[in-house]
Design a protein around this motif. Sequence first.
Motif, PDB file in Angstrom:
ATOM      1  N   ARG A 185       0.819  -1.204   0.000  1.00  0.00           N
ATOM      2  CA  ARG A 185       0.000   0.000   0.000  1.00  0.00           C
ATOM      3  C   ARG A 185       0.862   1.266   0.000  1.00  0.00           C
ATOM      4  O   ARG A 185       0.535   2.255  -0.657  1.00  0.00           O
ATOM      5  CB  ARG A 185      -0.931   0.006   1.210  1.00  0.00           C
ATOM      6  CG  ARG A 185      -2.104  -0.928   1.071  1.00  0.00           C
ATOM      7  CD  ARG A 185      -3.022  -0.494  -0.060  1.00  0.00           C
ATOM      8  NE  ARG A 185      -4.042  -1.504  -0.341  1.00  0.00           N
ATOM      9  CZ  ARG A 185      -4.865  -1.463  -1.378  1.00  0.00           C
ATOM     10  NH1 ARG A 185      -4.762  -0.462  -2.243  1.00  0.00           N
ATOM     11  NH2 ARG A 185      -5.752  -2.403  -1.566  1.00  0.00           N
ATOM     12  N   VAL A 186       1.939   1.254   0.756  1.00  0.00           N
ATOM     13  CA  VAL A 186       2.823   2.423   0.784  1.00  0.00           C
ATOM     14  C   VAL A 186       3.432   2.651  -0.596  1.00  0.00           C
ATOM     15  O   VAL A 186       3.558   3.791  -1.061  1.00  0.00           O
ATOM     16  CB  VAL A 186       3.932   2.252   1.847  1.00  0.00           C
ATOM     17  CG1 VAL A 186       4.918   3.411   1.777  1.00  0.00           C
ATOM     18  CG2 VAL A 186       3.326   2.165   3.243  1.00  0.00           C
ATOM     19  N   ARG A 187       3.777   1.570  -1.267  1.00  0.00           N
ATOM     20  CA  ARG A 187       4.327   1.685  -2.625  1.00  0.00           C
ATOM     21  C   ARG A 187       3.308   2.335  -3.565  1.00  0.00           C
ATOM     22  O   ARG A 187       3.641   3.226  -4.346  1.00  0.00           O
ATOM     23  CB  ARG A 187       4.713   0.296  -3.132  1.00  0.00           C
ATOM     24  CG  ARG A 187       5.514   0.304  -4.427  1.00  0.00           C
ATOM     25  CD  ARG A 187       5.881  -1.102  -4.839  1.00  0.00           C
ATOM     26  NE  ARG A 187       6.728  -1.749  -3.834  1.00  0.00           N
ATOM     27  CZ  ARG A 187       6.360  -2.800  -3.102  1.00  0.00           C
ATOM     28  NH1 ARG A 187       5.151  -3.335  -3.260  1.00  0.00           N
ATOM     29  NH2 ARG A 187       7.176  -3.318  -2.216  1.00  0.00           N
ATOM     30  N   LYS A 188       2.061   1.909  -3.479  1.00  0.00           N
ATOM     31  CA  LYS A 188       1.013   2.496  -4.320  1.00  0.00           C
ATOM     32  C   LYS A 188       0.777   3.959  -3.962  1.00  0.00           C
ATOM     33  O   LYS A 188       0.511   4.794  -4.832  1.00  0.00           O
ATOM     34  CB  LYS A 188      -0.280   1.699  -4.162  1.00  0.00           C
ATOM     35  CG  LYS A 188      -0.233   0.314  -4.782  1.00  0.00           C
ATOM     36  CD  LYS A 188      -1.576  -0.403  -4.635  1.00  0.00           C
ATOM     37  CE  LYS A 188      -1.530  -1.778  -5.312  1.00  0.00           C
ATOM     38  NZ  LYS A 188      -2.825  -2.495  -5.179  1.00  0.00           N
ATOM     39  N   LEU A 189       0.868   4.259  -2.667  1.00  0.00           N
ATOM     40  CA  LEU A 189       0.682   5.632  -2.209  1.00  0.00           C
ATOM     41  C   LEU A 189       1.755   6.549  -2.794  1.00  0.00           C
ATOM     42  O   LEU A 189       1.456   7.652  -3.283  1.00  0.00           O
ATOM     43  CB  LEU A 189       0.725   5.672  -0.681  1.00  0.00           C
ATOM     44  CG  LEU A 189       0.730   7.050  -0.017  1.00  0.00           C
ATOM     45  CD1 LEU A 189      -0.542   7.813  -0.344  1.00  0.00           C
ATOM     46  CD2 LEU A 189       0.897   6.908   1.495  1.00  0.00           C
ATOM     47  N   ILE A 190       2.995   6.106  -2.761  1.00  0.00           N
ATOM     48  CA  ILE A 190       4.101   6.915  -3.302  1.00  0.00           C
ATOM     49  C   ILE A 190       3.937   7.124  -4.800  1.00  0.00           C
ATOM     50  O   ILE A 190       4.134   8.228  -5.322  1.00  0.00           O
ATOM     51  CB  ILE A 190       5.456   6.250  -2.981  1.00  0.00           C
ATOM     52  CG1 ILE A 190       5.723   6.301  -1.474  1.00  0.00           C
ATOM     53  CG2 ILE A 190       6.597   6.944  -3.741  1.00  0.00           C
ATOM     54  CD1 ILE A 190       6.942   5.535  -1.028  1.00  0.00           C
ATOM     55  N   LYS A 191       3.548   6.084  -5.518  1.00  0.00           N
ATOM     56  CA  LYS A 191       3.324   6.213  -6.967  1.00  0.00           C
ATOM     57  C   LYS A 191       2.194   7.198  -7.243  1.00  0.00           C
ATOM     58  O   LYS A 191       2.260   7.986  -8.197  1.00  0.00           O
ATOM     59  CB  LYS A 191       3.003   4.843  -7.568  1.00  0.00           C
ATOM     60  CG  LYS A 191       4.210   3.916  -7.637  1.00  0.00           C
ATOM     61  CD  LYS A 191       3.828   2.570  -8.250  1.00  0.00           C
ATOM     62  CE  LYS A 191       5.050   1.661  -8.343  1.00  0.00           C
ATOM     63  NZ  LYS A 191       4.696   0.321  -8.886  1.00  0.00           N
ATOM     64  N   LYS A 192       1.166   7.170  -6.420  1.00  0.00           N
ATOM     65  CA  LYS A 192       0.045   8.094  -6.596  1.00  0.00           C
ATOM     66  C   LYS A 192       0.488   9.532  -6.362  1.00  0.00           C
ATOM     67  O   LYS A 192       0.070  10.456  -7.081  1.00  0.00           O
ATOM     68  CB  LYS A 192      -1.087   7.720  -5.632  1.00  0.00           C
ATOM     69  CG  LYS A 192      -2.372   8.505  -5.844  1.00  0.00           C
ATOM     70  CD  LYS A 192      -3.477   7.991  -4.937  1.00  0.00           C
ATOM     71  CE  LYS A 192      -4.782   8.763  -5.151  1.00  0.00           C
ATOM     72  NZ  LYS A 192      -5.861   8.280  -4.264  1.00  0.00           N
ATOM     73  N   LEU A 193       1.347   9.736  -5.375  1.00  0.00           N
ATOM     74  CA  LEU A 193       1.878  11.077  -5.114  1.00  0.00           C
ATOM     75  C   LEU A 193       2.723  11.562  -6.286  1.00  0.00           C
ATOM     76  O   LEU A 193       2.629  12.726  -6.702  1.00  0.00           O
ATOM     77  CB  LEU A 193       2.716  11.074  -3.826  1.00  0.00           C
ATOM     78  CG  LEU A 193       1.942  10.934  -2.514  1.00  0.00           C
ATOM     79  CD1 LEU A 193       2.891  10.662  -1.362  1.00  0.00           C
ATOM     80  CD2 LEU A 193       1.116  12.193  -2.230  1.00  0.00           C
ATOM     81  N   LEU A 194       3.534  10.680  -6.838  1.00  0.00           N
ATOM     82  CA  LEU A 194       4.358  11.041  -7.991  1.00  0.00           C
ATOM     83  C   LEU A 194       3.490  11.375  -9.199  1.00  0.00           C
ATOM     84  O   LEU A 194       3.719  12.367  -9.894  1.00  0.00           O
ATOM     85  CB  LEU A 194       5.328   9.899  -8.333  1.00  0.00           C
ATOM     86  CG  LEU A 194       6.471   9.654  -7.350  1.00  0.00           C
ATOM     87  CD1 LEU A 194       7.205   8.376  -7.702  1.00  0.00           C
ATOM     88  CD2 LEU A 194       7.433  10.834  -7.347  1.00  0.00           C
ATOM     89  N   ASP A 195       2.484  10.555  -9.447  1.00  0.00           N
ATOM     90  CA  ASP A 195       1.595  10.780 -10.589  1.00  0.00           C
ATOM     91  C   ASP A 195       0.791  12.067 -10.437  1.00  0.00           C
ATOM     92  O   ASP A 195       0.349  12.643 -11.435  1.00  0.00           O
ATOM     93  CB  ASP A 195       0.633   9.595 -10.765  1.00  0.00           C
ATOM     94  CG  ASP A 195       1.350   8.322 -11.173  1.00  0.00           C
ATOM     95  OD1 ASP A 195       2.499   8.415 -11.666  1.00  0.00           O
ATOM     96  OD2 ASP A 195       0.773   7.226 -10.986  1.00  0.00           O
ATOM     97  N   SER A 196       0.600  12.500  -9.188  1.00  0.00           N
ATOM     98  CA  SER A 196      -0.174  13.716  -8.935  1.00  0.00           C
ATOM     99  C   SER A 196       0.707  14.962  -8.914  1.00  0.00           C
ATOM    100  O   SER A 196       0.225  16.059  -8.605  1.00  0.00           O
ATOM    101  CB  SER A 196      -0.916  13.600  -7.596  1.00  0.00           C
ATOM    102  OG  SER A 196      -1.747  12.462  -7.576  1.00  0.00           O
ATOM    103  N   GLY A 197       1.992  14.804  -9.208  1.00  0.00           N
ATOM    104  CA  GLY A 197       2.903  15.939  -9.217  1.00  0.00           C
ATOM    105  C   GLY A 197       3.367  16.375  -7.844  1.00  0.00           C
ATOM    106  O   GLY A 197       3.933  17.459  -7.688  1.00  0.00           O
ATOM    107  N   LYS A 198       3.158  15.546  -6.827  1.00  0.00           N
ATOM    108  CA  LYS A 198       3.562  15.884  -5.460  1.00  0.00           C
ATOM    109  C   LYS A 198       4.913  15.231  -5.153  1.00  0.00           C
ATOM    110  O   LYS A 198       5.036  14.363  -4.278  1.00  0.00           O
ATOM    111  CB  LYS A 198       2.500  15.427  -4.462  1.00  0.00           C
ATOM    112  CG  LYS A 198       1.106  15.996  -4.748  1.00  0.00           C
ATOM    113  CD  LYS A 198       0.087  15.466  -3.752  1.00  0.00           C
ATOM    114  CE  LYS A 198      -1.335  15.888  -4.124  1.00  0.00           C
ATOM    115  NZ  LYS A 198      -1.530  17.334  -4.052  1.00  0.00           N
TER     116      LYS A 198
END
Length: 459
Positions: free
Chosen positions: A245-258
């Motif tokens: 889940r943490v891995r998916k969270l980090i990818k989501k942050l990257l994809d969102s420009g954060k």
Amino acid sequence: MTATETIAAAIYQIDEKKAQLKKAFDDLQAHYSLLSPSFSLSWSEIDSHFSSLQSSLSNRFCLLQSTAPLAEAEAEEEEEETVVDSELRTLCEKMDGVGLSKYLIDRWDDDAPLNLEVTAAIRYSSDPASMVLDAIEGSKQNHTPSSLGTSFDVRRVFVLLMEALIEINADITFDMSKRAKKLAYGWKSKIDIKPFEALGFLHLVAAFEIGSEFSSAELCDYVFMIAKYKQATWLCNKIGLGSVRVRKLIKKLLDSGKSILAVKFMYECGMSDEFKPIPVLRSYIKDSREAALRVFKEDNYSIKSQNEAIDKEVAALKAAIKIIKDQNLESEFTQEKVEERIEELEKFKALRKRDTTNSSQQEPQKRGKKRTRDCNGTQVPASSSQQQFYRQEGVLMTEPSHHGLQLNSFGPMNSAFTGVVVNPLAGLFGSAATPQSLYYTPQNGFVLPPQFHPQYYPR
């Protein structure tokens, strides 16, 4: 019984428990004919294994005992340094959760946080977990936004109390856990897209260890919602999302420009080896320049947009500097010179602001004033050591610059005069703007050659 006393008692019982195990093994051997042929363990092998474990535990416990007095002394010293207000202590001793909540609301001061005092105070409670739940439940019922006014959010008190509860590692009984679950379900229904509601909810989940009541995907979404808060990574680790889940969270942050938030999670959630944050940070720094350039272009290169562009890049670079320092990454960013870039931009902005002020003050004086002439009889504009000229994508400076380039400031100027163009907004990753000829003409003052079109941020 203290923790060290409990460990000592358990180690002392090892021999007794091993004797019981030996008796059980002998009973098992009495039925050897019924055992599988593959069962070939001997008591000597078992005894050797447990003796080795016993020796290792004993050695480690001795090491723990040698360091424990020092750790306990430091903890006691810290507690002694935290002075607890007598009224606050009394509220905790009486288990008055509602009174405690009201006390904190009335005395809340952003400039003087009560974190340490509250953490020390709730230790005086006979059941801190129950008292904190009383404070939250009672305050939710008795304090409405209208009664509190618009200047304070009572949920800040709830977060403070739950952080203190986590800090002291309070015991959570089954009854307390049951109460917390009921409160959490009601709280979750109000989150919607409100980050601060999600922050309070996650603190409740972490403080009362009820993460298993909710799906990891759901909790992950809430952590993403509060990623900008300083407690986000701490809560992520505390509720135990798990590496997937943490891995998916980090990818989501990257994809969102954060990117900055993603890098923070990489380091503080143990994912830095997998995601390689250094390239992410370098890309972020470079992108901040391009984002600032877009702001400048979108408003047709106005002075206002130039200020906005500088502010945007400075804010982005300061965010990068913070995480670089927090994670001790200075050696990885020696070439970028991020701090020098910030200083350069801020100096340029301050310089131009000063010149704008001076120009507005001098304007009334210019009216009706004769223009000076040089020795050839040519009119010369009123001079200023800080005078600047703005073109569509460039900045012309007639003063010495930080690159060591300057115009001739001595003697009369005529049409044969040439100088240099300096772009103080040269990109962080690009070289400084290349000096270009700057001509002075009686008709137009300082002008650029027609073929020169400097960029605000050279690529």
